[in-house]
Design a protein around this motif. Structure first.
Motif, PDB file in Angstrom:
ATOM      1  N   VAL A 129      40.740  41.416  45.425  1.00 23.06           N
ATOM      2  CA  VAL A 129      41.216  40.387  45.211  1.00 23.06           C
ATOM      3  C   VAL A 129      41.778  40.099  45.654  1.00 23.06           C
ATOM      4  CG1 VAL A 129      41.812  38.903  43.863  1.00 23.06           C
ATOM      5  CG2 VAL A 129      40.867  40.907  42.754  1.00 23.06           C
ATOM      6  N   GLU A 130      42.622  40.968  46.450  1.00 26.12           N
ATOM      7  CA  GLU A 130      43.476  40.319  47.450  1.00 26.12           C
ATOM      8  C   GLU A 130      43.422  40.327  49.576  1.00 26.12           C
ATOM      9  OE1 GLU A 130      46.477  43.992  47.855  1.00 26.12           O
ATOM     10  OE2 GLU A 130      47.260  42.663  46.360  1.00 26.12           O
ATOM     11  N   SER A 131      41.999  41.531  49.121  1.00 19.29           N
ATOM     12  CA  SER A 131      40.964  41.362  50.301  1.00 19.29           C
ATOM     13  C   SER A 131      40.264  39.982  50.373  1.00 19.29           C
ATOM     14  CB  SER A 131      41.026  42.521  50.963  1.00 19.29           C
ATOM     15  OG  SER A 131      39.568  43.061  49.878  1.00 19.29           O
ATOM     16  N   SER A 132      40.464  38.975  49.678  1.00 19.79           N
ATOM     17  CA  SER A 132      38.798  38.074  49.577  1.00 19.79           C
ATOM     18  C   SER A 132      39.343  36.801  49.862  1.00 19.79           C
ATOM     19  CB  SER A 132      38.157  38.220  47.504  1.00 19.79           C
ATOM     20  OG  SER A 132      39.494  37.336  47.381  1.00 19.79           O
ATOM     21  N   GLY A 133      40.254  36.807  50.552  1.00 14.25           N
ATOM     22  CA  GLY A 133      41.020  35.625  51.328  1.00 14.25           C
ATOM     23  C   GLY A 133      41.894  34.653  50.536  1.00 14.25           C
ATOM     24  N   VAL A 134      42.523  35.381  50.179  1.00 16.96           N
ATOM     25  CA  VAL A 134      43.836  34.148  48.791  1.00 16.96           C
ATOM     26  C   VAL A 134      45.307  34.826  49.166  1.00 16.96           C
ATOM     27  CG1 VAL A 134      41.371  34.562  47.170  1.00 16.96           C
ATOM     28  CG2 VAL A 134      43.951  36.539  46.826  1.00 16.96           C
ATOM     29  N   ASN A 135      46.250  34.097  48.760  1.00 24.08           N
ATOM     30  CA  ASN A 135      47.258  33.754  49.093  1.00 24.08           C
ATOM     31  C   ASN A 135      48.335  33.903  47.392  1.00 24.08           C
ATOM     32  OD1 ASN A 135      49.940  33.977  49.764  1.00 24.08           O
ATOM     33  ND2 ASN A 135      50.228  32.300  51.083  1.00 24.08           N
ATOM     34  N   ILE A 136      48.741  34.902  47.383  1.00 30.01           N
ATOM     35  CA  ILE A 136      49.096  35.343  45.378  1.00 30.01           C
ATOM     36  C   ILE A 136      50.060  34.573  45.562  1.00 30.01           C
ATOM     37  CG2 ILE A 136      49.912  36.928  44.381  1.00 30.01           C
ATOM     38  CD1 ILE A 136      47.494  38.631  45.378  1.00 30.01           C
ATOM     39  N   VAL A 137      50.257  34.041  44.676  1.00 23.53           N
ATOM     40  CA  VAL A 137      51.863  33.030  44.401  1.00 23.53           C
ATOM     41  C   VAL A 137      52.230  34.112  42.917  1.00 23.53           C
ATOM     42  CG1 VAL A 137      53.045  30.763  44.117  1.00 23.53           C
ATOM     43  CG2 VAL A 137      51.203  31.281  45.698  1.00 23.53           C
ATOM     44  N   PRO A 138      53.360  34.312  42.724  1.00 19.35           N
ATOM     45  CA  PRO A 138      53.970  34.891  41.839  1.00 19.35           C
ATOM     46  C   PRO A 138      54.239  33.949  40.913  1.00 19.35           C
ATOM     47  CG  PRO A 138      55.210  35.756  43.280  1.00 19.35           C
ATOM     48  CD  PRO A 138      54.332  34.677  44.352  1.00 19.35           C
ATOM     49  N   GLY A 139      53.606  34.603  39.383  1.00 23.48           N
ATOM     50  CA  GLY A 139      53.498  33.352  38.403  1.00 23.48           C
ATOM     51  C   GLY A 139      52.291  33.696  36.917  1.00 23.48           C
ATOM     52  N   ASP A 140      52.652  32.268  36.570  1.00 24.12           N
ATOM     53  CA  ASP A 140      51.605  31.886  35.817  1.00 24.12           C
ATOM     54  C   ASP A 140      50.686  30.992  35.989  1.00 24.12           C
ATOM     55  OD1 ASP A 140      52.053  34.380  34.005  1.00 24.12           O
ATOM     56  OD2 ASP A 140      53.609  33.188  33.035  1.00 24.12           O
ATOM     57  N   GLU A 141      51.176  30.334  36.742  1.00 22.36           N
ATOM     58  CA  GLU A 141      50.635  28.875  37.251  1.00 22.36           C
ATOM     59  C   GLU A 141      51.456  28.601  38.705  1.00 22.36           C
ATOM     60  OE1 GLU A 141      51.555  25.800  35.062  1.00 22.36           O
ATOM     61  OE2 GLU A 141      50.307  26.136  33.104  1.00 22.36           O
TER      62      GLU A 141
END
Length: 291
Positions: A129-141
């Motif tokens: 998932v991390e390598s699929s081109g997304v910028n992960i933001v901590p939190g639920d929303e």
């Protein structure tokens, strides 16, 4: 976030269908509202023309105001619905491919089933998932600015229109307050300043889109966890399907073996009957010869 079981056919389940329908409706309403602004302004401007007032009634004027927004609502909501369905199908394909890739990695590293295997699978799914081109933001929303950034990345032309139309309208309103200028001069100033503002907004929006493309769209940690859980569910469904197919093949094999054994048994019984009949015929022939 609600975790829903992904469909192996690429179709969203009940919760995802509700999300898709709500998003398509919001897209249609927003575009319909944007189209209603100029249509209402044109009708209001036409009401100053005696010929327009004489040749139209309140029904036709109402239709001129609401029909273009309704068309924009239907067109854009349908387009968003199709686009979202393609996104979900691509997400499901990525999930299935990730599950197969993770199983191959498990086989290569010779990790058997157990807690260690589950932890390793979760790490592989998260890595995918991390390598699929997304910028992960901590939190639920995601925050409001994150959602706006994602929308601008996905819809740069619409974002430009949302920014440029009010800007040009504001410029024209500012020119209209200057009574010493002719109307043609006001239009000329609006065009010149509006072009400059629109080009500046275009450069800003496209530059921001390029920035977002390089970093990836924002996704909350809860959405990432949901994707990982979906991959686990897909893996379990895949293992169950393989187990069911294995049992079906074993049952078919048992039926074939049983049928073969029955055929062999029936053939042996038939052969014994033929041997007894042949022996009886030979005995009868011998009796006749002796007589």
């Amino acid at each position: 976030m609600t975790t829903s079981k992904p469909s192996s056919t690429g179709m969203p389940t009940a919760h995802r269908q509700e999300d898709v329908a709500a998003e398509a409706t919001r897209e249609g309403l927003m575009n319909g509202a944007l189209v209603m602004i100029p249509t209402a302004a044109l009708v209001a401007l036409g009401m100053r023309n005696p010929n327009f007032v004489r040749r139209t009634n309140w029904q036709s004027r109402t239709a001129l105001v609401i029909m273009p927004p309704l068309f924009a609502f239907g067109l854009t909501s349908e387009h968003r619905l199709n686009s979202k369905m393609r996104e979900i199908a691509a997400e499901n394909r990525h999930t299935n491919e990730t599950v197969r890739w993770a199983e191959e990695q498990m086989k290569l590293k010779q990790i058997d089933s157990g807690r260690l295997a589950d932890l390793h699978l979760s790490e592989l799914y998260l890595q995918s998932v991390e390598s699929s081109g997304v910028n992960i933001v901590p939190g639920d929303e995601l925050g409001f600015h994150h959602r706006v950034a994602n929308y601008v990345q996905a819809n740069p032309i619409k974002s430009l229109a949302v920014l440029a139309i009010p800007t040009v309208a504001t410029i024209f309103r500012g020119r209209s307050g200057k009574e010493h200028l002719d109307f043609s001069v006001k239009i000329l100033h609006t065009r010149v300043f509006g072009q400059f503002a629109t080009l500046a907004l275009l450069l800003g929006v496209m530059g921001f889109k390029e920035f977002m493309d390089s970093r990836g769209m924002y996704m909350s940690q809860a959405d990432v966890d949901r994707r990982v859980e979906e991959m686990k569910i897909v893996r379990q469904a895949l293992l169950r399907r393989l187990e069911d197919e294995k049992r079906e093949r074993a049952a078919e094999h048992d039926l074939i073996v049983e049928a073969h054994q029955q055929d062999v048994k029936d053939h042996n019984v038939h052969s014994k009957k033929q041997q007894k009949q042949k022996a009886a015929e030979q005995g009868a022939v011998s009796t006749v010869v002796e007589a």
